[in-house]
Design a protein around this motif. Structure first.
Motif, PDB file in Angstrom:
ATOM      1  N   TYR A 231    -121.175 -22.314  -4.788  1.00  0.00           N
ATOM      2  CA  TYR A 231    -120.166 -21.622  -3.983  1.00  0.00           C
ATOM      3  C   TYR A 231    -118.941 -22.485  -3.688  1.00  0.00           C
ATOM      4  O   TYR A 231    -119.055 -23.666  -3.384  1.00  0.00           O
ATOM      5  CB  TYR A 231    -120.785 -21.144  -2.663  1.00  0.00           C
ATOM      6  N   HIS A 232    -117.792 -21.852  -3.744  1.00  0.00           N
ATOM      7  CA  HIS A 232    -116.486 -22.445  -3.435  1.00  0.00           C
ATOM      8  C   HIS A 232    -116.428 -22.790  -1.942  1.00  0.00           C
ATOM      9  O   HIS A 232    -117.084 -22.143  -1.124  1.00  0.00           O
ATOM     10  CB  HIS A 232    -115.407 -21.404  -3.779  1.00  0.00           C
ATOM     11  N   ASP A 233    -115.651 -23.804  -1.574  1.00  0.00           N
ATOM     12  CA  ASP A 233    -115.488 -24.171  -0.163  1.00  0.00           C
ATOM     13  C   ASP A 233    -115.003 -22.992   0.679  1.00  0.00           C
ATOM     14  O   ASP A 233    -115.351 -22.874   1.850  1.00  0.00           O
ATOM     15  CB  ASP A 233    -114.488 -25.321  -0.004  1.00  0.00           C
ATOM     16  N   ASN A 234    -114.219 -22.102   0.084  1.00  0.00           N
ATOM     17  CA  ASN A 234    -113.653 -20.961   0.805  1.00  0.00           C
ATOM     18  C   ASN A 234    -114.398 -19.654   0.517  1.00  0.00           C
ATOM     19  O   ASN A 234    -113.802 -18.573   0.553  1.00  0.00           O
ATOM     20  CB  ASN A 234    -112.174 -20.801   0.449  1.00  0.00           C
ATOM     21  N   ILE A 235    -115.688 -19.750   0.263  1.00  0.00           N
ATOM     22  CA  ILE A 235    -116.503 -18.577  -0.048  1.00  0.00           C
ATOM     23  C   ILE A 235    -116.411 -17.522   1.058  1.00  0.00           C
ATOM     24  O   ILE A 235    -116.383 -17.857   2.242  1.00  0.00           O
ATOM     25  CB  ILE A 235    -117.993 -18.969  -0.266  1.00  0.00           C
ATOM     26  N   VAL A 236    -116.362 -16.268   0.637  1.00  0.00           N
ATOM     27  CA  VAL A 236    -116.545 -15.127   1.538  1.00  0.00           C
ATOM     28  C   VAL A 236    -117.819 -14.439   1.051  1.00  0.00           C
ATOM     29  O   VAL A 236    -117.895 -13.999  -0.094  1.00  0.00           O
ATOM     30  CB  VAL A 236    -115.347 -14.161   1.516  1.00  0.00           C
ATOM     31  N   PHE A 237    -118.816 -14.399   1.925  1.00  0.00           N
ATOM     32  CA  PHE A 237    -120.131 -13.830   1.611  1.00  0.00           C
ATOM     33  C   PHE A 237    -120.352 -12.641   2.536  1.00  0.00           C
ATOM     34  O   PHE A 237    -120.260 -12.771   3.755  1.00  0.00           O
ATOM     35  CB  PHE A 237    -121.212 -14.888   1.848  1.00  0.00           C
ATOM     36  N   GLU A 238    -120.642 -11.475   1.944  1.00  0.00           N
ATOM     37  CA  GLU A 238    -120.873 -10.271   2.735  1.00  0.00           C
ATOM     38  C   GLU A 238    -122.155  -9.591   2.282  1.00  0.00           C
ATOM     39  O   GLU A 238    -122.487  -9.599   1.098  1.00  0.00           O
ATOM     40  CB  GLU A 238    -119.725  -9.273   2.563  1.00  0.00           C
ATOM     41  N   ASP A 239    -122.846  -9.014   3.255  1.00  0.00           N
ATOM     42  CA  ASP A 239    -123.950  -8.114   2.946  1.00  0.00           C
ATOM     43  C   ASP A 239    -123.928  -7.000   3.978  1.00  0.00           C
ATOM     44  O   ASP A 239    -122.948  -6.859   4.718  1.00  0.00           O
ATOM     45  CB  ASP A 239    -125.290  -8.856   2.868  1.00  0.00           C
ATOM     46  N   ALA A 240    -124.981  -6.215   4.056  1.00  0.00           N
ATOM     47  CA  ALA A 240    -124.994  -5.057   4.941  1.00  0.00           C
ATOM     48  C   ALA A 240    -124.930  -5.429   6.422  1.00  0.00           C
ATOM     49  O   ALA A 240    -124.595  -4.590   7.252  1.00  0.00           O
ATOM     50  CB  ALA A 240    -126.245  -4.218   4.672  1.00  0.00           C
ATOM     51  N   ALA A 241    -125.201  -6.673   6.752  1.00  0.00           N
ATOM     52  CA  ALA A 241    -125.253  -7.074   8.156  1.00  0.00           C
ATOM     53  C   ALA A 241    -124.327  -8.229   8.518  1.00  0.00           C
ATOM     54  O   ALA A 241    -124.151  -8.527   9.692  1.00  0.00           O
ATOM     55  CB  ALA A 241    -126.691  -7.447   8.531  1.00  0.00           C
ATOM     56  N   HIS A 242    -123.745  -8.926   7.533  1.00  0.00           N
ATOM     57  CA  HIS A 242    -122.999 -10.149   7.822  1.00  0.00           C
ATOM     58  C   HIS A 242    -121.714 -10.262   7.008  1.00  0.00           C
ATOM     59  O   HIS A 242    -121.633  -9.731   5.907  1.00  0.00           O
ATOM     60  CB  HIS A 242    -123.844 -11.388   7.476  1.00  0.00           C
ATOM     61  N   ARG A 243    -120.770 -11.000   7.561  1.00  0.00           N
ATOM     62  CA  ARG A 243    -119.607 -11.484   6.817  1.00  0.00           C
ATOM     63  C   ARG A 243    -119.474 -12.958   7.198  1.00  0.00           C
ATOM     64  O   ARG A 243    -119.299 -13.291   8.368  1.00  0.00           O
ATOM     65  CB  ARG A 243    -118.338 -10.730   7.172  1.00  0.00           C
TER      66      ARG A 243
ATOM     67  N   THR B 117    -125.317  -7.349  -6.638  1.00  0.00           N
ATOM     68  CA  THR B 117    -124.365  -8.323  -6.122  1.00  0.00           C
ATOM     69  C   THR B 117    -123.094  -8.281  -6.953  1.00  0.00           C
ATOM     70  O   THR B 117    -123.145  -8.282  -8.185  1.00  0.00           O
ATOM     71  CB  THR B 117    -124.956  -9.755  -6.175  1.00  0.00           C
ATOM     72  N   HIS B 118    -121.963  -8.263  -6.270  1.00  0.00           N
ATOM     73  CA  HIS B 118    -120.636  -8.356  -6.885  1.00  0.00           C
ATOM     74  C   HIS B 118    -120.131  -9.772  -6.623  1.00  0.00           C
ATOM     75  O   HIS B 118    -120.142 -10.236  -5.482  1.00  0.00           O
ATOM     76  CB  HIS B 118    -119.719  -7.314  -6.250  1.00  0.00           C
ATOM     77  N   LEU B 119    -119.701 -10.450  -7.675  1.00  0.00           N
ATOM     78  CA  LEU B 119    -119.234 -11.837  -7.581  1.00  0.00           C
ATOM     79  C   LEU B 119    -117.815 -11.965  -8.125  1.00  0.00           C
ATOM     80  O   LEU B 119    -117.477 -11.332  -9.125  1.00  0.00           O
ATOM     81  CB  LEU B 119    -120.130 -12.759  -8.412  1.00  0.00           C
ATOM     82  N   ASN B 120    -117.022 -12.798  -7.479  1.00  0.00           N
ATOM     83  CA  ASN B 120    -115.733 -13.230  -8.022  1.00  0.00           C
ATOM     84  C   ASN B 120    -115.762 -14.742  -8.125  1.00  0.00           C
ATOM     85  O   ASN B 120    -116.267 -15.423  -7.215  1.00  0.00           O
ATOM     86  CB  ASN B 120    -114.564 -12.809  -7.124  1.00  0.00           C
ATOM     87  N   PHE B 121    -115.209 -15.261  -9.231  1.00  0.00           N
ATOM     88  CA  PHE B 121    -115.210 -16.697  -9.487  1.00  0.00           C
ATOM     89  C   PHE B 121    -113.802 -17.267  -9.409  1.00  0.00           C
ATOM     90  O   PHE B 121    -112.837 -16.610  -9.814  1.00  0.00           O
ATOM     91  CB  PHE B 121    -115.794 -16.982 -10.871  1.00  0.00           C
TER      92      PHE B 121
ATOM     93  N   LYS C 195    -116.446 -21.741  -9.464  1.00  0.00           N
ATOM     94  CA  LYS C 195    -117.457 -21.489  -8.436  1.00  0.00           C
ATOM     95  C   LYS C 195    -117.293 -20.064  -7.920  1.00  0.00           C
ATOM     96  O   LYS C 195    -116.281 -19.414  -8.151  1.00  0.00           O
ATOM     97  CB  LYS C 195    -117.314 -22.485  -7.275  1.00  0.00           C
ATOM     98  N   VAL C 196    -118.297 -19.604  -7.178  1.00  0.00           N
ATOM     99  CA  VAL C 196    -118.242 -18.273  -6.583  1.00  0.00           C
ATOM    100  C   VAL C 196    -117.364 -18.341  -5.334  1.00  0.00           C
ATOM    101  O   VAL C 196    -117.649 -19.097  -4.412  1.00  0.00           O
ATOM    102  CB  VAL C 196    -119.645 -17.756  -6.215  1.00  0.00           C
ATOM    103  N   ILE C 197    -116.296 -17.534  -5.311  1.00  0.00           N
ATOM    104  CA  ILE C 197    -115.380 -17.485  -4.162  1.00  0.00           C
ATOM    105  C   ILE C 197    -115.650 -16.235  -3.311  1.00  0.00           C
ATOM    106  O   ILE C 197    -115.332 -16.195  -2.127  1.00  0.00           O
ATOM    107  CB  ILE C 197    -113.899 -17.521  -4.612  1.00  0.00           C
ATOM    108  N   PHE C 198    -116.259 -15.202  -3.918  1.00  0.00           N
ATOM    109  CA  PHE C 198    -116.593 -13.965  -3.203  1.00  0.00           C
ATOM    110  C   PHE C 198    -117.952 -13.486  -3.677  1.00  0.00           C
ATOM    111  O   PHE C 198    -118.226 -13.445  -4.882  1.00  0.00           O
ATOM    112  CB  PHE C 198    -115.533 -12.887  -3.467  1.00  0.00           C
ATOM    113  N   HIS C 199    -118.809 -13.131  -2.719  1.00  0.00           N
ATOM    114  CA  HIS C 199    -120.163 -12.658  -3.004  1.00  0.00           C
ATOM    115  C   HIS C 199    -120.430 -11.491  -2.062  1.00  0.00           C
ATOM    116  O   HIS C 199    -120.385 -11.648  -0.846  1.00  0.00           O
ATOM    117  CB  HIS C 199    -121.152 -13.796  -2.735  1.00  0.00           C
ATOM    118  N   ARG C 200    -120.704 -10.292  -2.624  1.00  0.00           N
ATOM    119  CA  ARG C 200    -121.013  -9.119  -1.801  1.00  0.00           C
ATOM    120  C   ARG C 200    -122.300  -8.510  -2.297  1.00  0.00           C
ATOM    121  O   ARG C 200    -122.414  -8.103  -3.458  1.00  0.00           O
ATOM    122  CB  ARG C 200    -119.878  -8.090  -1.886  1.00  0.00           C
ATOM    123  N   ASP C 201    -123.318  -8.466  -1.403  1.00  0.00           N
ATOM    124  CA  ASP C 201    -124.607  -7.841  -1.716  1.00  0.00           C
ATOM    125  C   ASP C 201    -124.621  -6.402  -1.235  1.00  0.00           C
ATOM    126  O   ASP C 201    -124.189  -6.106  -0.111  1.00  0.00           O
ATOM    127  CB  ASP C 201    -125.753  -8.587  -1.030  1.00  0.00           C
TER     128      ASP C 201
END
Length: 139
Positions: free
Chosen positions: A25-37, A97-101, A105-111
């Motif tokens: 994961y990138h230092d500036n990762i944005v990780f989202e799922d049904a309960a968290h950002r 999971t949707h990922l952006n690189f 590294k992964v900069i965006f991760h959405r489950d």
């Protein structure tokens, strides 16, 4: 970095190797799922540490991975064992999971998954209510 590398990482993920998250994961990762950002690698590491501290097991079986330039997708099933869910028995939840690189590294991760199936349906009283509602909606 690509979706196959992320898939391999998640299939091996456990309490013992969450310290490897910064390699994915990138230092500036944005990780989202049904309960968290969650924003930032430090916050993500703290989240995973807490998550894995409270579960007995959380395994991912990656069925598919796809890559289109800097965008990736994973299709998976998670098996979760938590002492307070489903009487401590495994809960299996499908998801995507949707990922952006960026910068390899992964900069965006959405489950995407059904939070009700994972959590609410597994609670003693609430679970019966949620399942009854789903049955009614299906009629």
């Amino acid at each position: 970095m690509d979706s196959e590398t992320v898939a391999q990482f998640y299939q091996a993920l456990s309490k013992d190797n969450i310290d490897q998250l910064p390699t994915i994961y990138h230092d500036n990762i944005v990780f989202e799922d049904a309960a968290h950002r969650i924003e930032g690698i430090d916050s993500l590491c703290a989240y995973f540490s807490e998550l894995y501290q409270n579960v007995e097991r959380c395994d991912f079986d990656i069925d598919q991975h796809h890559q289109f330039g800097n965008v990736g997708f994973l299709v998976w099933q998670m098996t979760l064992i938590h002492p307070k869910l489903n009487g401590g028995r495994p809960v299996v939840v499908p998801g995507t999971t949707h990922l952006n690189f960026q910068d390899d590294k992964v900069i965006f991760h959405r489950d995407y998954f059904d939070l009700g199936q994972m959590l609410y349906e597994q609670l003693p009283i609430l679970g019966h209510v949620i399942k009854a509602i789903k049955r009614k909606l299906g009629q």
